[in-house]
Design an enzyme around this catalytic site. Structure first.
Site, PDB file in Angstrom:
ATOM      1  N   HIS A  99      55.664   1.454 -51.530  1.00 17.40           N
ATOM      2  CA  HIS A  99      56.560   0.328 -51.529  1.00 17.40           C
ATOM      3  C   HIS A  99      57.391   0.540 -52.532  1.00 17.40           C
ATOM      4  O   HIS A  99      58.497  -0.126 -52.523  1.00 17.40           O
ATOM      5  CB  HIS A  99      55.372  -0.837 -52.182  1.00 17.40           C
ATOM      6  CG  HIS A  99      54.042  -0.758 -51.357  1.00 17.40           C
ATOM      7  ND1 HIS A  99      53.422  -0.404 -50.171  1.00 17.40           N
ATOM      8  CD2 HIS A  99      54.631  -3.263 -50.640  1.00 17.40           C
ATOM      9  CE1 HIS A  99      53.113  -1.091 -49.323  1.00 17.40           C
ATOM     10  NE2 HIS A  99      52.950  -2.186 -49.466  1.00 17.40           N
ATOM     11  N   HIS A 155      34.855 -41.542 -40.799  1.00 11.91           N
ATOM     12  CA  HIS A 155      35.838 -43.131 -40.892  1.00 11.91           C
ATOM     13  C   HIS A 155      35.449 -43.969 -42.444  1.00 11.91           C
ATOM     14  O   HIS A 155      33.892 -43.872 -42.502  1.00 11.91           O
ATOM     15  CB  HIS A 155      35.597 -43.960 -39.954  1.00 11.91           C
ATOM     16  CG  HIS A 155      35.560 -43.268 -38.235  1.00 11.91           C
ATOM     17  ND1 HIS A 155      34.438 -42.534 -37.604  1.00 11.91           N
ATOM     18  CD2 HIS A 155      37.016 -42.580 -37.639  1.00 11.91           C
ATOM     19  CE1 HIS A 155      34.284 -41.375 -37.023  1.00 11.91           C
ATOM     20  NE2 HIS A 155      35.915 -42.015 -36.823  1.00 11.91           N
ATOM     21  N   ASP A 178      40.075 -45.654 -33.347  1.00  8.81           N
ATOM     22  CA  ASP A 178      39.182 -44.463 -31.975  1.00  8.81           C
ATOM     23  C   ASP A 178      40.266 -44.684 -30.669  1.00  8.81           C
ATOM     24  O   ASP A 178      40.200 -44.080 -30.168  1.00  8.81           O
ATOM     25  CB  ASP A 178      38.347 -45.410 -31.556  1.00  8.81           C
ATOM     26  CG  ASP A 178      36.853 -44.615 -32.542  1.00  8.81           C
ATOM     27  OD1 ASP A 178      37.705 -43.497 -33.110  1.00  8.81           O
ATOM     28  OD2 ASP A 178      35.774 -44.943 -31.957  1.00  8.81           O
ATOM     29  N   HIS A 229      26.867 -44.161 -30.877  1.00  8.60           N
ATOM     30  CA  HIS A 229      27.335 -42.771 -30.165  1.00  8.60           C
ATOM     31  C   HIS A 229      26.092 -41.696 -29.772  1.00  8.60           C
ATOM     32  O   HIS A 229      25.810 -41.381 -29.085  1.00  8.60           O
ATOM     33  CB  HIS A 229      27.838 -42.130 -31.518  1.00  8.60           C
ATOM     34  CG  HIS A 229      30.054 -42.113 -31.106  1.00  8.60           C
ATOM     35  ND1 HIS A 229      30.341 -41.451 -29.985  1.00  8.60           N
ATOM     36  CD2 HIS A 229      30.536 -42.833 -32.246  1.00  8.60           C
ATOM     37  CE1 HIS A 229      31.781 -42.275 -30.343  1.00  8.60           C
ATOM     38  NE2 HIS A 229      31.429 -42.390 -32.130  1.00  8.60           N
TER      39      HIS A 229
END
Length: 434
Positions: free
Chosen positions: A424, A332, A365, A266
């Protein structure tokens, strides 16, 4: 070609930490340039995008319409590729779609229940209105990235999927466009870089603003995604690709060597690591690497990656190899062993786990089915693969019955007074009977 380490060595901890180091910090010059581009696109819109596309991709366009690829052109690209390429794209898309449809059933549906007093509680799951997917288009073409980003968005029910892909010198890759047709992308613009991220995040006169941006890119794209997060959602800031193989010595060494190469090719910063308690096997894999590397076109990149960040690590046991893997949390992870199911329960952190000698990472992939957009740089400790859930959002559903308000109102009143929030408390008390 590649360093060898042993967990039994006195300096292992130091050498291992040096091996693991990678900084996600982007170069300051890139950060500054990206900030300028984002601000310019936010201010000038289409005009800025056209200027940067001409400057960086060398594509001269009179207007943005010239940079949009029509659905008819996508279909033409699909028809133009070879039958083998078309069949492969469609087969991969079918598997990716089937996997994400299962994912939708398991985690992507609305649900609700009523408790004993009739109060309805639940969760409403809805798709995002519009997403942008970034597909790299510089050094190589990535039709697989189109499938992995667009298909889960499509399965999630996103009605508007905008794809951007740079086309340096105006070269449009037909396989990438064919993948967009197969994956169901709605609009495609031939723009890239930080300017494309800015256009998607802020919107221009031509490109609609999206709710989320997914997909990998270079350092400029990663920096731009980081800058626009908050304006839009993003999938992750991806680092260099990684593979870690845990091997018991039963897999052919050539197979493991090539699996390590598959990530090293890569780029020079990619990381490939092999862990094994079998010293003879590690030596055999090293010999395979030396023999096989000269056969590959990207040998120089592979060697730089392995020399810089790769390692063959001799461990005391398979159990220790699993512990080291957990500390790395790789993108991976291959369990290249005779009994992968024996070791899988010991592995807690990984983007994707590939089990058994026949399960090469490269199948994941392209066509196995699960998504290949995975957390890197140890972020698998807290992050997950891209999935249907990334293209959906969840809203809580609450419908309190009259009876339920009598119970919940008293609880809320006590807690609200404790926090000093009288409005509240009063809002809850007004619904109490008596």
């Amino acid at each position: 070609m590649i360093r060898q380490l042993s967990t039994a060595a006195a300096d292992f901890a130091t050498e291992f930490e040096r091996l693991r180091h990678w900084s996600a910090e982007t170069d300051a010059a890139i950060e500054g340039r990206v900030a300028e581009i984002l601000a310019d696109v936010q201010q000038r819109g289409d005009a800025a995008v056209l200027d940067y596309t001409a400057r960086f991709d060398r594509v001269q366009a009179a207007d943005m319409a010239a940079l949009e690829i029509t659905q008819a052109e996508l279909q033409t690209a699909l028809a133009s590729i070879t039958p083998a390429q078309r069949d492969a794209l469609q087969a991969a898309a079918k598997r990716v779609r089937a996997y994400h449809e299962r994912q939708l059933e398991a985690s992507g549906r609305s649900w609700s229940y009523r408790d004993e007093d009739g109060t309805l509680l639940g969760q409403k799951v809805t798709p995002l209105d519009r997403v942008g997917i970034y597909v790299p288009g510089g050094k190589a073409a990535y039709p697989s990235s189109v499938l992995m980003n667009a298909i889960p968005a499509h399965v999630a029910g996103v009605p508007d999927i905008i794809m951007v892909v740079p086309t340096p010198d105006g070269v449009r890759n037909p396989l990438v466009l064919a993948a967009a047709a197969v994956a169901g992308v709605h609009r495609v613009f031939t723009i890239g870089g930080a300017q494309a991220v800015a256009a998607l995040a802020y919107g221009t006169a031509t490109i609609p603003r999206v709710d989320k941006i997914t997909g990998p890119g270079n350092a400029y794209v990663a920096s731009a995604k980081k800058h626009v997060f908050g304006q839009v959602g993003i999938d992750m800031i991806a680092g260099p690709s990684e593979i870690l193989v845990i091997a018991d010595g039963t897999t052919p060494p050539d197979w493991v060597a090539m699996d390590l190469f598959s990530q090293a090719e890569h780029d020079e910063l990619a990381q490939s690591i092999l862990l094994s308690p079998d010293a003879a096997f590690l030596a055999a894999v090293q010999a395979s690497m030396e023999r096989l590397a000269p056969q590959l076109p990207r040998e120089a990149v592979i060697r730089a990656s392995l020399q810089g960040r790769g390692a063959l690590i001799h461990t005391r046991s398979m159990e220790e190899a699993c512990e080291i893997s957990n500390s790395i949390a790789p993108e991976h992870l291959e369990i290249s062993a005779a009994e992968p199911a024996r070791w899988e329960p010991l592995l807690r952190h990984a983007g994707a786990i590939f089990m058994g000698a026949y399960t090469s990472e490269s199948l994941g992939d392209y066509c196995a089915g699960p998504n290949h957009v995975l957390p890197t740089a140890s972020t698998a400790r807290f992050s997950s693969p891209l999935g249907v859930y990334d293209f959906q959002k969840r809203s809580s559903l609450i419908e309190v019955s009259e009876q339920g308000a009598q119970v919940l109102g008293r609880i809320a009143s006590v807690l609200a007074h404790g926090e000093g929030l009288q409005a509240h408390a009063r809002a809850a008390e007004l619904r109490l009977k008596g």
